[in-house]
Design an enzyme around this catalytic site. Structure first.
Site, PDB file in Angstrom:
ATOM      1  N   ARG A   1      -9.563   0.940   9.136  1.00  0.00           N
ATOM      2  CA  ARG A   1      -9.196  -0.435   9.478  1.00  0.00           C
ATOM      3  C   ARG A   1     -10.272  -1.136  10.288  1.00  0.00           C
ATOM      4  O   ARG A   1     -10.113  -2.312  10.621  1.00  0.00           O
ATOM      5  CB  ARG A   1      -7.918  -0.415  10.304  1.00  0.00           C
ATOM      6  CG  ARG A   1      -6.642  -0.752   9.514  1.00  0.00           C
ATOM      7  CD  ARG A   1      -5.515  -0.669  10.492  1.00  0.00           C
ATOM      8  NE  ARG A   1      -4.313  -1.356  10.191  1.00  0.00           N
ATOM      9  CZ  ARG A   1      -3.225  -0.793   9.658  1.00  0.00           C
ATOM     10  NH1 ARG A   1      -3.250   0.438   9.233  1.00  0.00           N
ATOM     11  NH2 ARG A   1      -2.130  -1.492   9.531  1.00  0.00           N
TER      12      ARG A   1
ATOM     13  N   LYS B   1       0.822  -1.219   0.000  1.00  0.00           N
ATOM     14  CA  LYS B   1       0.000   0.000   0.000  1.00  0.00           C
ATOM     15  C   LYS B   1       0.856   1.269   0.000  1.00  0.00           C
ATOM     16  O   LYS B   1       0.573   2.213  -0.731  1.00  0.00           O
ATOM     17  CB  LYS B   1      -0.937   0.028   1.222  1.00  0.00           C
ATOM     18  CG  LYS B   1      -1.885  -1.154   1.318  1.00  0.00           C
ATOM     19  CD  LYS B   1      -2.899  -0.992   2.445  1.00  0.00           C
ATOM     20  CE  LYS B   1      -2.292  -1.011   3.839  1.00  0.00           C
ATOM     21  NZ  LYS B   1      -1.724  -2.310   4.248  1.00  0.00           N
TER      22      LYS B   1
ATOM     23  N   ARG C   1      11.377  -6.641   4.533  1.00  0.00           N
ATOM     24  CA  ARG C   1      11.291  -5.203   4.790  1.00  0.00           C
ATOM     25  C   ARG C   1      11.886  -4.874   6.154  1.00  0.00           C
ATOM     26  O   ARG C   1      12.539  -3.853   6.322  1.00  0.00           O
ATOM     27  CB  ARG C   1       9.821  -4.777   4.719  1.00  0.00           C
ATOM     28  CG  ARG C   1       9.585  -3.292   4.882  1.00  0.00           C
ATOM     29  CD  ARG C   1       8.164  -2.905   4.528  1.00  0.00           C
ATOM     30  NE  ARG C   1       7.257  -3.005   5.667  1.00  0.00           N
ATOM     31  CZ  ARG C   1       5.939  -2.782   5.592  1.00  0.00           C
ATOM     32  NH1 ARG C   1       5.366  -2.479   4.446  1.00  0.00           N
ATOM     33  NH2 ARG C   1       5.185  -2.878   6.665  1.00  0.00           N
TER      34      ARG C   1
ATOM     35  N   ARG D   1      11.627  -0.807  11.109  1.00  0.00           N
ATOM     36  CA  ARG D   1      10.356  -0.937  11.838  1.00  0.00           C
ATOM     37  C   ARG D   1      10.395  -2.168  12.724  1.00  0.00           C
ATOM     38  O   ARG D   1      10.521  -3.289  12.238  1.00  0.00           O
ATOM     39  CB  ARG D   1       9.196  -1.056  10.841  1.00  0.00           C
ATOM     40  CG  ARG D   1       8.744   0.273  10.310  1.00  0.00           C
ATOM     41  CD  ARG D   1       7.574   0.123   9.373  1.00  0.00           C
ATOM     42  NE  ARG D   1       6.408  -0.511   9.990  1.00  0.00           N
ATOM     43  CZ  ARG D   1       5.218  -0.543   9.421  1.00  0.00           C
ATOM     44  NH1 ARG D   1       5.028   0.009   8.248  1.00  0.00           N
ATOM     45  NH2 ARG D   1       4.209  -1.124  10.030  1.00  0.00           N
TER      46      ARG D   1
ATOM     47  N   ARG E   1      -0.416  -8.961  13.521  1.00  0.00           N
ATOM     48  CA  ARG E   1      -0.947  -7.901  12.646  1.00  0.00           C
ATOM     49  C   ARG E   1      -1.862  -8.486  11.576  1.00  0.00           C
ATOM     50  O   ARG E   1      -2.900  -7.907  11.244  1.00  0.00           O
ATOM     51  CB  ARG E   1       0.199  -7.123  11.996  1.00  0.00           C
ATOM     52  CG  ARG E   1       0.876  -6.183  12.985  1.00  0.00           C
ATOM     53  CD  ARG E   1       2.255  -5.770  12.534  1.00  0.00           C
ATOM     54  NE  ARG E   1       2.256  -5.005  11.328  1.00  0.00           N
ATOM     55  CZ  ARG E   1       3.320  -4.908  10.510  1.00  0.00           C
ATOM     56  NH1 ARG E   1       4.437  -5.559  10.799  1.00  0.00           N
ATOM     57  NH2 ARG E   1       3.249  -4.171   9.434  1.00  0.00           N
TER      58      ARG E   1
HETATM   59  P1  AMP Z   1       0.791   0.416   9.071  1.00  0.00           P
HETATM   60  O1  AMP Z   1       1.980   1.254   8.764  1.00  0.00           O
HETATM   61  O2  AMP Z   1      -0.442   0.871   8.328  1.00  0.00           O
HETATM   62  O3  AMP Z   1       1.054  -1.053   8.903  1.00  0.00           O
HETATM   63  O4  AMP Z   1       0.456   0.647  10.623  1.00  0.00           O
HETATM   64  C1  AMP Z   1       1.366   0.301  11.631  1.00  0.00           C
HETATM   65  C2  AMP Z   1       0.628   0.172  12.969  1.00  0.00           C
HETATM   66  O5  AMP Z   1       0.029   1.428  13.298  1.00  0.00           O
HETATM   67  C3  AMP Z   1      -0.508  -0.836  12.978  1.00  0.00           C
HETATM   68  O6  AMP Z   1      -0.059  -2.152  13.260  1.00  0.00           O
HETATM   69  C4  AMP Z   1      -1.381  -0.273  14.100  1.00  0.00           C
HETATM   70  O7  AMP Z   1      -0.827  -0.562  15.378  1.00  0.00           O
HETATM   71  C5  AMP Z   1      -1.260   1.223  13.888  1.00  0.00           C
HETATM   72  N1  AMP Z   1      -2.288   1.756  12.951  1.00  0.00           N
HETATM   73  C6  AMP Z   1      -2.073   2.328  11.740  1.00  0.00           C
HETATM   74  N2  AMP Z   1      -3.223   2.702  11.154  1.00  0.00           N
HETATM   75  C7  AMP Z   1      -4.215   2.362  12.022  1.00  0.00           C
HETATM   76  C8  AMP Z   1      -5.638   2.465  11.991  1.00  0.00           C
HETATM   77  N3  AMP Z   1      -6.294   2.998  10.943  1.00  0.00           N
HETATM   78  N4  AMP Z   1      -6.328   2.011  13.075  1.00  0.00           N
HETATM   79  C9  AMP Z   1      -5.694   1.485  14.136  1.00  0.00           C
HETATM   80  N5  AMP Z   1      -4.363   1.325  14.218  1.00  0.00           N
HETATM   81  C10 AMP Z   1      -3.609   1.762  13.174  1.00  0.00           C
END
Ligand code: AMP
Length: 192
Positions: A89, A14, A128, A134, A146
């Site tokens: 989400r 994404k 990654r 990360r 996740r």
């Molecule tokens: P991502 O970079 O989108 O994979 O997000 C990394 C982490 O941030 C996720 O595993 C969640 O802990 C948190 N996070 C990001 N976006 C959201 C969202 N829309 N709702 C809840 N938690 C989020």
């Protein structure tokens, strides 16, 4: 406005594809993950709270991310449109987004969902993790968590957008260029 929800499990691509799409279609990229990581880096109160959940692969509370998205949409009043990446989400987030956009006299144009199987996802995330820095990409246990959060809380959004006739699945396996072309073709069909 062109408002796209770029959907898919962690590791679907994404972030990479959002970067390409905003350039081609002159959109604003809103990634809640990126916003949260910058809060963590700045050690804000919100960032410190969020970090505890992010490090475990759990979602942060809806009201936190909804508030973040509201203020970003408000501060980009003249945007051509948005790519929502990693948001919504949960169903509560999707409903809040619909209401927010309705107040701005606009709406989600389409959800584009990158479809990638679990084995490929874990492989990509571990790769990654080696250079992204990360913490949540480095540990197989957290990656599994996740993906579990995605399957239980996020995957139902497919039905949410399908019921509005706004869902398009995209094959997320292939080169970055191939997948970008599939996304662009889908957008051109929608806007034609
Ligand atoms: P991502 O970079 O989108 O994979 O997000 C990394 C982490 O941030 C996720 O595993 C969640 O802990 C948190 N996070 C990001 N976006 C959201 C969202 N829309 N709702 C809840 N938690 C989020």
């Amino acid at each position: 406005m062109l408002n796209i929800v770029l959907f898919g499990p962690p590791g679907a691509g994404k972030g990479t594809q959002s970067e390409n799409l905003i350039k081609k279609y002159n959109l604003v990229h809103l990634s809640t993950g990126d916003i949260l990581r910058s809060e963590v880096a700045e050690k804000t109160a919100l960032g410190l709270e969020a970090k505890k959940l992010m490090d475990q692969g759990l979602l942060v509370p809806d009201e936190v991310v909804i508030g973040m998205i509201e203020s970003k949409v408000d501060s980009n009043k003249n945007a051509n449109g948005f790519i929502f990446d990693g948001f919504p989400r949960t169903t509560a987030q999707a409903e809040a987004l619909d209401q927010l956009l309705a107040r701005k006299n606009t709406s989600i144009t389409r959800m584009l969902a990158l479809e990638v199987n679990n084995d490929e996802l874990t492989k990509r995330l571990l790769l990654r993790g080696k250079d992204s820095g990360r913490a949540d990409d480095r540990n197989e246990e957290i990656i599994r968590k996740r993906i579990e959060e995605y399957n239980s809380k996020t995957a139902p959004l497919k039905a949410y957008y399908s019921s509005q006739n706004k869902f398009t699945g995209i094959n997320g396996i292939g080169s970055i260029e191939e997948i970008f072309e599939r996304l662009s073709d889908a957008i051109e069909k929608i806007t034609a």
